[in-house]
Scaffold this active site. Structure first.
Site, PDB file in Angstrom:
ATOM      1  N   LYS A  46     -27.816  39.965  23.648  1.00 15.85           N
ATOM      2  CA  LYS A  46     -27.023  40.578  22.589  1.00 15.85           C
ATOM      3  C   LYS A  46     -27.928  41.142  21.504  1.00 15.85           C
ATOM      4  CE  LYS A  46     -23.237  38.330  21.806  1.00 15.85           C
ATOM      5  NZ  LYS A  46     -22.707  37.017  21.394  1.00 15.85           N
ATOM      6  N   ARG A 119     -23.794  34.811  15.568  1.00 12.04           N
ATOM      7  CA  ARG A 119     -23.478  34.993  16.984  1.00 12.04           C
ATOM      8  C   ARG A 119     -24.573  34.439  17.887  1.00 12.04           C
ATOM      9  NH1 ARG A 119     -22.287  41.295  17.626  1.00 12.04           N
ATOM     10  NH2 ARG A 119     -20.988  40.521  19.348  1.00 12.04           N
ATOM     11  N   GLY A 128     -18.561  33.710  26.571  1.00 14.26           N
ATOM     12  CA  GLY A 128     -17.705  32.688  25.988  1.00 14.26           C
ATOM     13  C   GLY A 128     -18.228  31.270  26.088  1.00 14.26           C
ATOM     14  N   MET A 130     -20.958  30.009  24.652  1.00 14.93           N
ATOM     15  CA  MET A 130     -21.540  29.492  23.413  1.00 14.93           C
ATOM     16  C   MET A 130     -20.677  29.944  22.240  1.00 14.93           C
ATOM     17  SD  MET A 130     -25.569  29.664  24.101  1.00 14.93           S
ATOM     18  CE  MET A 130     -25.546  31.363  24.557  1.00 14.93           C
ATOM     19  N   ARG A 387     -23.780  45.565  26.881  1.00 17.90           N
ATOM     20  CA  ARG A 387     -24.562  44.849  27.885  1.00 17.90           C
ATOM     21  C   ARG A 387     -24.170  45.402  29.251  1.00 17.90           C
ATOM     22  NH1 ARG A 387     -21.120  39.403  26.975  1.00 17.90           N
ATOM     23  NH2 ARG A 387     -19.150  40.290  27.546  1.00 17.90           N
ATOM     24  N   HIS A 505     -11.086  35.735  29.053  1.00 19.40           N
ATOM     25  CA  HIS A 505     -12.123  34.867  29.605  1.00 19.40           C
ATOM     26  C   HIS A 505     -11.998  34.712  31.122  1.00 19.40           C
ATOM     27  CE1 HIS A 505     -13.620  30.874  30.826  1.00 19.40           C
ATOM     28  NE2 HIS A 505     -14.690  31.325  30.199  1.00 19.40           N
ATOM     29  N   SER A 818     -37.623  35.490  70.816  1.00 17.33           N
ATOM     30  CA  SER A 818     -36.547  35.403  69.840  1.00 17.33           C
ATOM     31  C   SER A 818     -36.547  33.976  69.321  1.00 17.33           C
ATOM     32  CB  SER A 818     -35.211  35.742  70.494  1.00 17.33           C
ATOM     33  OG  SER A 818     -34.179  35.520  69.559  1.00 17.33           O
ATOM     34  N   CYS A 885     -32.536  34.633  66.198  1.00 14.12           N
ATOM     35  CA  CYS A 885     -31.127  34.655  66.571  1.00 14.12           C
ATOM     36  C   CYS A 885     -30.387  33.410  66.102  1.00 14.12           C
ATOM     37  CB  CYS A 885     -30.968  34.819  68.081  1.00 14.12           C
ATOM     38  SG  CYS A 885     -31.683  33.448  68.998  1.00 14.12           S
ATOM     39  N   TYR A 905     -36.683  42.323  64.205  1.00 20.74           N
ATOM     40  CA  TYR A 905     -35.254  42.361  63.880  1.00 20.74           C
ATOM     41  C   TYR A 905     -34.734  40.960  63.576  1.00 20.74           C
ATOM     42  CZ  TYR A 905     -34.356  40.517  68.545  1.00 20.74           C
ATOM     43  OH  TYR A 905     -34.339  39.723  69.651  1.00 20.74           O
TER      44      TYR A 905
HETATM   45  P1  ADP Z   1     -19.420  36.351  22.868  1.00 22.92           P
HETATM   46  O1  ADP Z   1     -20.846  36.321  23.246  1.00 22.92           O
HETATM   47  O2  ADP Z   1     -18.720  35.106  23.230  1.00 22.92           O
HETATM   48  O3  ADP Z   1     -18.748  37.605  23.295  1.00 22.92           O
HETATM   49  P2  ADP Z   1     -19.662  37.476  20.237  1.00 22.92           P
HETATM   50  O4  ADP Z   1     -20.867  37.132  19.453  1.00 22.92           O
HETATM   51  O5  ADP Z   1     -19.686  38.796  20.894  1.00 22.92           O
HETATM   52  O6  ADP Z   1     -19.378  36.323  21.264  1.00 22.92           O
HETATM   53  O7  ADP Z   1     -18.441  37.373  19.250  1.00 22.92           O
HETATM   54  C1  ADP Z   1     -17.092  37.240  19.633  1.00 22.92           C
HETATM   55  C2  ADP Z   1     -16.255  38.294  18.972  1.00 22.92           C
HETATM   56  O8  ADP Z   1     -16.407  38.275  17.559  1.00 22.92           O
HETATM   57  C3  ADP Z   1     -16.673  39.647  19.410  1.00 22.92           C
HETATM   58  O9  ADP Z   1     -15.722  40.099  20.324  1.00 22.92           O
HETATM   59  C4  ADP Z   1     -16.691  40.516  18.204  1.00 22.92           C
HETATM   60  O10 ADP Z   1     -15.667  41.468  18.276  1.00 22.92           O
HETATM   61  C5  ADP Z   1     -16.432  39.591  17.041  1.00 22.92           C
HETATM   62  N1  ADP Z   1     -17.539  39.745  16.106  1.00 22.92           N
HETATM   63  C6  ADP Z   1     -18.763  39.226  16.195  1.00 22.92           C
HETATM   64  N2  ADP Z   1     -19.543  39.660  15.189  1.00 22.92           N
HETATM   65  C7  ADP Z   1     -18.787  40.476  14.446  1.00 22.92           C
HETATM   66  C8  ADP Z   1     -19.030  41.251  13.264  1.00 22.92           C
HETATM   67  N3  ADP Z   1     -20.211  41.266  12.676  1.00 22.92           N
HETATM   68  N4  ADP Z   1     -18.020  41.967  12.758  1.00 22.92           N
HETATM   69  C9  ADP Z   1     -16.824  41.966  13.377  1.00 22.92           C
HETATM   70  N5  ADP Z   1     -16.521  41.267  14.483  1.00 22.92           N
HETATM   71  C10 ADP Z   1     -17.505  40.528  15.016  1.00 22.92           C
HETATM   72 MG    MG Z   2     -19.217  39.423  22.843  1.00 19.73          MG
END
Ligand code: ADP
Ligand code: MG
Ligand code: MG
Length: 933
Positions: A46, A119, A128, A130, A387, A505, A818, A885, A905
């Protein structure tokens, strides 16, 4: 294998003393970035991609400014009893100042506050698994300032505050603190309950009905509840919140669900996560705000069209959590489920166009399908994440083929991008369409993971795991899944949820695994506690059968038949052509009948690596030949035996001819009779009596003769070439059938190419003996059919360790080898293949063996025997043809091994031919890469 991280941390042992870490923090924003996409190991996926989007000269996208704390810090944190390296606080403060300057706001300022999100982000995406904390920096003191910024929208601000309190108490104060509440008793659940009560009292339907005043009171109630339940105050200080959030993200790396996800995905525990602190932008500031998730191509089927979902006036978590049904971003993204919702393209055409252009640029820049998160704040678009998008097998194959045609990637990249497991998904069954038409639809949801599945329903992840352990096929039914369910989702055949969208999720995880999955099936009413599913007034209990069509989102009652579609799949064929153009190894198939041979040709098999003659004595149509074979076995004299063999001859010839014909022009390895004869002696009384009558002997006499065939260790007994040594006429009959069949085909204008293979050989003299028979019969057949030549080969199977050792002698006679790796493994290890069940699991659990050596070649030991065999064999005969084989011939790692040791092969079951081709192509590319280094 991924390289282990080399930590630039000086003090690697927990001494308690703090040490410094150089550059723990990387800034991004305002068209610049310290990091870039290549720094995933340090910044997490990220963080690295945010830096790339913000700072790369070709992108400079609207990314809210922020900074990333590196994975090195995470490592340090865990090696130092959860302490931070010296100077980190200072670095964070400085980076935050930079952000403040760009935003012209100040963290913790009562007049014009900056809010941030905290984040998580590992090297490889763990959707999802972490934690994330949003709205950090919002306190009683900064509330007025945010109200001002929002143009007096107090409702929005208190909503943001209650979200912060909920998230923070859950993530930081409970989870990160290691508190394990009992089911349904977590702080978040408790707070949700309070919110639910308020809504009920006021008669509100949705969260958005709550007024500013309601929310303000709610926040106070939340805080009181937190104090009561967790015995701690909610921290109302910005920096406390920030560091609490950072610590919680680091802690979430060792959270239960993150740990189990890593185990499943083979992600090393020592990688650690990075933490990104980023300016908050708000998708929930009103109806000119929104948030969404999109893919540059459809991740469900691979179609090259922009695809996504969004929610007006919502914060990011709402989309992913599946609480409200998101709308489609464009017409293409519409489904049965959301077709009545207005598209982003319609409501915000200008923003949509901007987003559309950005996604195009992103895909071009990354040369791959991107999964993006965006937020629109008061009519301004912000990019929050990108990503490489997870995709299921069919989508992966389609994208690889399409992108090659579009010249976005080359063929080699296309072949690398599809994993053998993804290709395998294409070869999986779907619900038989005929049965679908005939069945009434029970419910319809979103097609989140394609393919078909049928199974018994269970209602919890634990039950799914437990039932699957008993070899039951289960469908996990949930209101909505959450990251705690991963193990159950893994164990289930399919996943079915009542709520959630295509980016929820459940959908995300299922897609990654190529699992059949239906989400957002609104007609379902899940009674989790009672383990009941109510649909349309009907109740289904745990253990009841359902069938899902994940491609369409259809749910059916009961058990519908499945079928295969892979044979007519044009995209699969195009993809295999790409693999063919790269691979060096030939890929043949193991086929025992003309029908199997035909199917394998459709999959692109380049010949047959193993045709087992004995198979004509099993299964369909085997009654007559089997009876004759039994007569032959029970015969007492050569004369009796000869008579039976003459009777058997036409059957053997017929099957061999059919197979040679189906494989016209391609080699067919015909193995002479291999199993111990005793295996064919009937056991039922009626059959025995019939046999005795036909042979004109008494039942006692028959029993006596059968008894004589009994062996203590039949697998190491009178079998394979040993039969041919004691009963040359048995070999002769089979060899004649091969040459006769080939000769007839030549007369019919065909191009048969039999390779006669002698099994269970351990010495060259055995081969000399059988070769003499072959040579004699060959010459006779040439005369009989007035032919000059029948293209053929004489060779042997290498399945006894001794054969590998004396391979240089064997290849004086054998033109091909073989490797029969099933037996070679069995005899090399001294493990009886049929009896490993009682000890092998313990061997794997204790780490004595890394894998089941019957599934993936044991490269260290059995592999060495193979290498020796090839080397010695070719020392005598340079152009010795070498193949494999065993079951291993279709297992990707073993295929790679076969490539590296120089086999000609591999041969595997028809359904594994495509996977073997891909693995063979990837082996070439891997070799090239290694050389380039
Ligand atoms: P994950 O890795 O579980 O997707 P994220 O770090 O992407 O977690 O965060 C989850 C949600 O929170 C994201 O979908 C994003 O839209 C929202 N979010 C995260 N950071 C910001 C931010 N700086 N401003 C607005 N929304 C945010
Ligand atoms: Mg995300
Ligand atoms: Mg064998």
């Amino acid at each position: 294998m991924a390289k282990r991280n080399v930590y630039p941390v000086r003090n690697t042992r927990a001494t308690g003393k703090k040490s410094k870490i150089s550059n723990g923090v990387y800034f991004f924003g305002g068209g610049k970035a310290d990091g870039n996409e290549s720094m995933k190991n340090l910044l997490g996926g990220k963080g690295a991609n945010l830096a790339e989007m913000a700072g790369h000269k070709d992108l400079k996208l609207p990314v809210p400014p922020g900074f990333t704390i590196t994975t090195d810090v995470c490592t340090y944190y865990y090696q130092h009893k959860r302490a931070y390296p010296q100077g980190l606080k200072e670095e964070v403060r400085k980076a935050l100042e930079k952000v403040e300057k760009l935003m012209a706001r100040k963290f913790g300022d009562s007049n014009n506050p900056l809010l941030v999100s905290v984040r998580s982000g590992a090297r490889r995406s763990m959707p999802g698994m972490m934690e994330t904390v949003l709205n950090v920096g919002l306190t009683e003191k900064t509330i007025p300032g945010l109200i001002k910024q929002s143009g007096g929208n107090a409702r929005f601000v208190y909503d943001a505050y209650r979200r912060l309190i909920m998230m923070y108490s859950d993530v930081v104060m409970e989870k990160a603190a290691g508190i394990e509440p009992k089911d349904e008793q977590g702080i978040r659940k408790q707070l949700e309950k309070i919110m639910g009560q308020v809504k009920k009292e006021k008669g509100y339907k949705t969260d958005t009905d709550l007024t500013a005043d309601d929310l303000k009171k709610l926040c106070s109630a939340f805080k009181a509840k937190i104090k009561e339940a967790l015995k701690k105050e909610f921290p109302d200080e910005p920096y406390d919140q920030l560091w609490g959030g950072i610590g919680a993200v680091f802690a979430s790396w060792q959270g239960k669900r993150a740990v189990s996800y890593r185990k499943i995905e083979n992600i090393p525990h020592e990688w650690g996560t990075a933490v990104t602190v980023q300016t908050m932008v708000f998708g929930n500031m009103g109806n000119d705000s929104a948030t969404g998730v999109a893919f540059t191509r459809n991740p469900g089927n691979g179609e090259g069209k922009f695809y996504g979902e969004y929610l007006i006036n919502a914060q990011g978590e709402d989309v992913v959590a599946g609480i409200r049904t998101p709308g489609p971003i464009n017409e293409y993204s519409k489904s049965e489920h959301n077709k009545d919702l207005v598209t982003l393209e319609k409501t915000m055409p200008k923003i949509y166009k901007e987003l559309f252009d950005i996604q195009k640029r992103l895909e071009k820049h990354y040369h791959d399908m991107q999964d993006i998160e965006f937020t629109i704040e008061k009519g301004r678009l912000f990019m929050l994440q990108c990503r490489v998008g997870k995709r299921n097998g069919p989508a992966a194959v389609r994208m690889a083929v399409d992108m090659t045609i579009e010249k976005l990637i080359n063929k080699e990249t296309a072949a690398i991008r599809v994993t053998p497991a993804q290709l395998d998904e294409l070869l999986h069954p779907v619900v038989d369409p005929k049965a679908e038409v005939a069945h009434k639809l029970l419910a319809k949801g979103l097609p989140a993971g394609p393919g078909g599945a049928t199974g018994q329903i269970v209602f919890s992840a634990n039950d799914a795991v437990a039932w699957a352990k008993q070899a039951k096929k289960v469908i996990l039914v949930r209101e909505e899944t959450n990251p705690e369910d991963v193990e159950g989702m893994r164990a289930a055949e399919a996943i079915l949820t009542a709520r959630g969208g295509m980016t929820s999720h459940a959908a995300l995880v299922a897609r990654g695994w190529g699992k059949c999955c239906i989400v957002g099936c609104g007609a379902l009413h899940v009674e989790h506690a009672k383990k009941e599913l109510i649909v349309d007034g009907r109740t289904f209990k745990e253990g009841d059968w359902l069938t899902l069509n994940g491609t369409k989102g259809n749910v059916y009652e009961g058990k519908l038949p499945m079928m295969d579609v892979s044979e007519e799949n044009k995209i699969l064929m195009d993809f295999l052509k790409i693999c063919d153009s790269i691979k060096r190894l030939g890929v043949r198939t193991n086929a025992d009948t003309p029908e199997d041979a035909k199917r394998a040709r459709q999959f692109g098999a380049e010949g047959i690596g193993l045709f087992r003659t004995e198979h004509m004595f099993y299964g369909k149509g085997s009654d007559e030949p089997l009876f004759i074979l039994r007569k032959m076995i029970i015969s007492n004299t050569a004369e009796e035996r000869k008579k039976a063999l003459d009777e058997l001859f036409p059957y053997v010839k017929r099957d061999i001819k059919g197979t040679l014909e189906a494989m016209d022009g391609f080699p067919v390895v015909v193995r002479l009779l291999d199993p111990p004869l005793h295996e064919f002696v009937p056991r039922e009384k009626a059959k025995l009596e019939q046999l005795a009558r036909d042979l004109n002997i008494t039942l006692e006499e028959l029993s006596k003769r059968a008894e004589a065939l009994h062996e203590s260790n039949p697998m190491m007994g009178h079998r394979g070439v040993r039969l041919g040594i004691t009963y040359p006429e048995v070999s002769e009959m089979q060899i004649r059938a091969v040459f006769d069949a080939a000769a007839e085909l030549i007369k019919e204008g065909k191009h048969p190419y039999p390779e006669i293979m002698i099994p269970v050989v351990c010495d060259v003299k055995e081969l000399n003996d059988q070769f003499a028979i072959t040579d004699k019969v060959y010459k006779e057949v040439l005369v009989k059919y007035n032919l000059k030549k029948i293209k053929h080969m004489f060779g042997t199977m290498i399945e006894i360790p001794r054969a590998a050792i004396v391979a240089d002698k064997l290849s004086q006679v054998a033109a091909f080898f073989s490797f029969g790796t099933n037996d070679l493994t069995q005899m090399g290890f001294g493990f009886s293949r049929d009896d490993i069940g009682s000890f092998l699991p313990d061997y794997i659990k204790k780490g004595i063996l890394p894998d089941d050596p019957f599934q993936s070649i044991d490269q260290e030991g059995i592999g060495e025997l193979i290498k020796i065999g090839i080397q010695r064999g070719r020392s005598t005969r340079k152009d010795l043809e070498v193949g494999i084989c065993g079951e291993h011939g279709g297992e990707p790692r073993s295929v790679e091994f076969c490539h590296f040791v120089g086999m000609n092969y591999v041969s595997c079951s028809p359904f594994r031919v495509p996977i073997a081709k891909l693995a063979a192509a990837q082996a070439v590319l891997k070799q090239k890469n290694n050389k380039g280094r």
